[in-house]
Scaffold this active site. Structure first.
Site, PDB file in Angstrom:
ATOM      1  N   ASP A 149      38.931  46.822  39.708  1.00  0.00           N
ATOM      2  CA  ASP A 149      39.135  45.995  40.903  1.00  0.00           C
ATOM      3  C   ASP A 149      37.797  45.411  41.314  1.00  0.00           C
ATOM      4  O   ASP A 149      36.736  45.954  40.964  1.00  0.00           O
ATOM      5  CB  ASP A 149      39.724  46.815  42.048  1.00  0.00           C
ATOM      6  N   SER A 150      37.850  44.318  42.053  1.00  0.00           N
ATOM      7  CA  SER A 150      36.615  43.721  42.552  1.00  0.00           C
ATOM      8  C   SER A 150      35.938  44.624  43.577  1.00  0.00           C
ATOM      9  O   SER A 150      34.745  44.465  43.846  1.00  0.00           O
ATOM     10  CB  SER A 150      36.900  42.353  43.181  1.00  0.00           C
TER      11      SER A 150
ATOM     12  N   HIS B 105      44.451  46.086  48.868  1.00  0.00           N
ATOM     13  CA  HIS B 105      43.842  46.605  50.097  1.00  0.00           C
ATOM     14  C   HIS B 105      44.888  46.858  51.185  1.00  0.00           C
ATOM     15  O   HIS B 105      44.715  47.742  52.035  1.00  0.00           O
ATOM     16  CB  HIS B 105      42.829  45.604  50.665  1.00  0.00           C
TER      17      HIS B 105
ATOM     18  N   CYS C 164      48.203  42.397  47.760  1.00  0.00           N
ATOM     19  CA  CYS C 164      46.771  42.716  47.719  1.00  0.00           C
ATOM     20  C   CYS C 164      46.676  44.225  47.815  1.00  0.00           C
ATOM     21  O   CYS C 164      47.322  44.833  48.677  1.00  0.00           O
ATOM     22  CB  CYS C 164      46.015  42.056  48.868  1.00  0.00           C
TER      23      CYS C 164
ATOM     24  N   CYS D 102      43.867  44.421  40.589  1.00  0.00           N
ATOM     25  CA  CYS D 102      43.313  43.423  41.503  1.00  0.00           C
ATOM     26  C   CYS D 102      44.183  42.181  41.361  1.00  0.00           C
ATOM     27  O   CYS D 102      44.319  41.641  40.263  1.00  0.00           O
ATOM     28  CB  CYS D 102      41.866  43.114  41.119  1.00  0.00           C
TER      29      CYS D 102
ATOM     30  N   GLU E 215      37.407  46.274  54.414  1.00  0.00           N
ATOM     31  CA  GLU E 215      36.160  46.624  53.721  1.00  0.00           C
ATOM     32  C   GLU E 215      35.077  47.060  54.703  1.00  0.00           C
ATOM     33  O   GLU E 215      34.216  47.887  54.372  1.00  0.00           O
ATOM     34  CB  GLU E 215      35.678  45.431  52.895  1.00  0.00           C
TER      35      GLU E 215
END
Length: 274
Positions: free
Chosen positions: A8-9, A192, A190, A71, A156
């Site tokens: 993942d990024s 996240h 996503c 991702c 984040e």
């Protein structure tokens, strides 16, 4: 040793990794977060492709034969090119899979109205990948997308538990449902976004199914491995989990715990930063 690579990024792929590790705990895993170059969401197709390819090559250099792009942006902007252009030149037996196709394949099981909402980053939404993939499996399903550009920064930065994020969640959901009133299923496109799941549910109309990708991708991977014994037979099964980041190890370990659900110990790797 032939571990499964999960990429993942940043941190979001850890929610997918959690589901995979819970369902397939016997395998060895390497996780790489390209945190130094995150987020990928607003970067160009070419840049995302270059970064993702570089990380995929790193996994292959570590002995991985199977890499999961956990991702959505990398899956949307890089996966197809890597599969078609690069893998044939990288040697036999190497596989790279993404998260979009499994999610698209399963979404039809949840919707009764055949009207689906997709919440994602700007990059994922603008790629149109979900619209294309879902229509391939279910031509009768109507797909409505909504970009949520501020959700990942909130997560984040560790601010996703603050009330300030509620304004943006409510606004983005209102914009999604303004496109169609009969949406009965919303996909979190996503990795996240599961950290916001409880807050998202507060602003969803009653009866809406909210779908996270982790369990879907884990189930799809288990099925893939059953259908490909030639790959399963070479994957190492020591139950180990190793974590790597291109940025600060301290920051990664602190944030990763929130996404993975347990403390992790990470190592730093250096990639050619652009």
């Amino acid at each position: 040793m032939c571990p499964i690579g999960i990429f993942d990024s940043g941190y979001g792929g850890l929610t997918v990794f959690r589901s995979i590790a819970d369902q397939l705990p016997q395998y060895d895993y390497l996780y790489l977060g390209d945190n130094a170059r995150a987020p990928y969401g607003n970067r160009s197709f070419e840049t995302v492709y270059e970064y993702t390819l570089e990380c995929v090559q790193w996994f292959f250099d570590q002995g991985c034969k199977l890499v999961i792009l956990a991702c959505n942006t990398a899956s949307a902007k890089a996966l197809r090119t890597i599969q078609q252009k690069d893998l044939p030149a990288m040697g036999p037996g190497k596989r790279v899979l993404g998260v979009i196709r499994p999610s698209a394949e399963e979404i039809g099981r949840f919707t009764q109205t055949r009207s689906v909402g997709v919440l994602g980053t700007k990059g994922t939404v603008s790629s149109g990948s979900y619209v294309t993939e879902i229509s391939n499996f279910y031509p009768d399903i109507r797909v409505y997308q909504q970009a949520c550009p501020l959700w990942v920064p909130f997560i984040e930065n560790g601010d996703y538990k603050n009330d300030g994020v509620d304004y943006y969640i409510r606004k983005d959901l209102e914009q999604l449902f303004a496109q169609a009133t009969d949406i009965d299923t919303v996909l979190l496109a996503c990795t996240h976004y599961p950290l916001l799941e409880d807050r998202i549910r507060k602003y969803l109309p009653e009866g809406i199914a909210l779908i996270a990708q982790g369990p879907i991708v884990a189930g799809s991977l288990a099925d893939y491995l059953r259908r490909h014994p030639e790959l399963t037979n070479i994957l190492s099964q020591g139950g180990s989990r190793s974590f790597f980041t291109t940025d600060s190890v301290t920051d990664f370990e602190e944030h990763a715990t929130q996404f993975f659900g347990e403390a992790v110990s990470a190592q730093h790797i250096h990639l050619e930063l652009k």
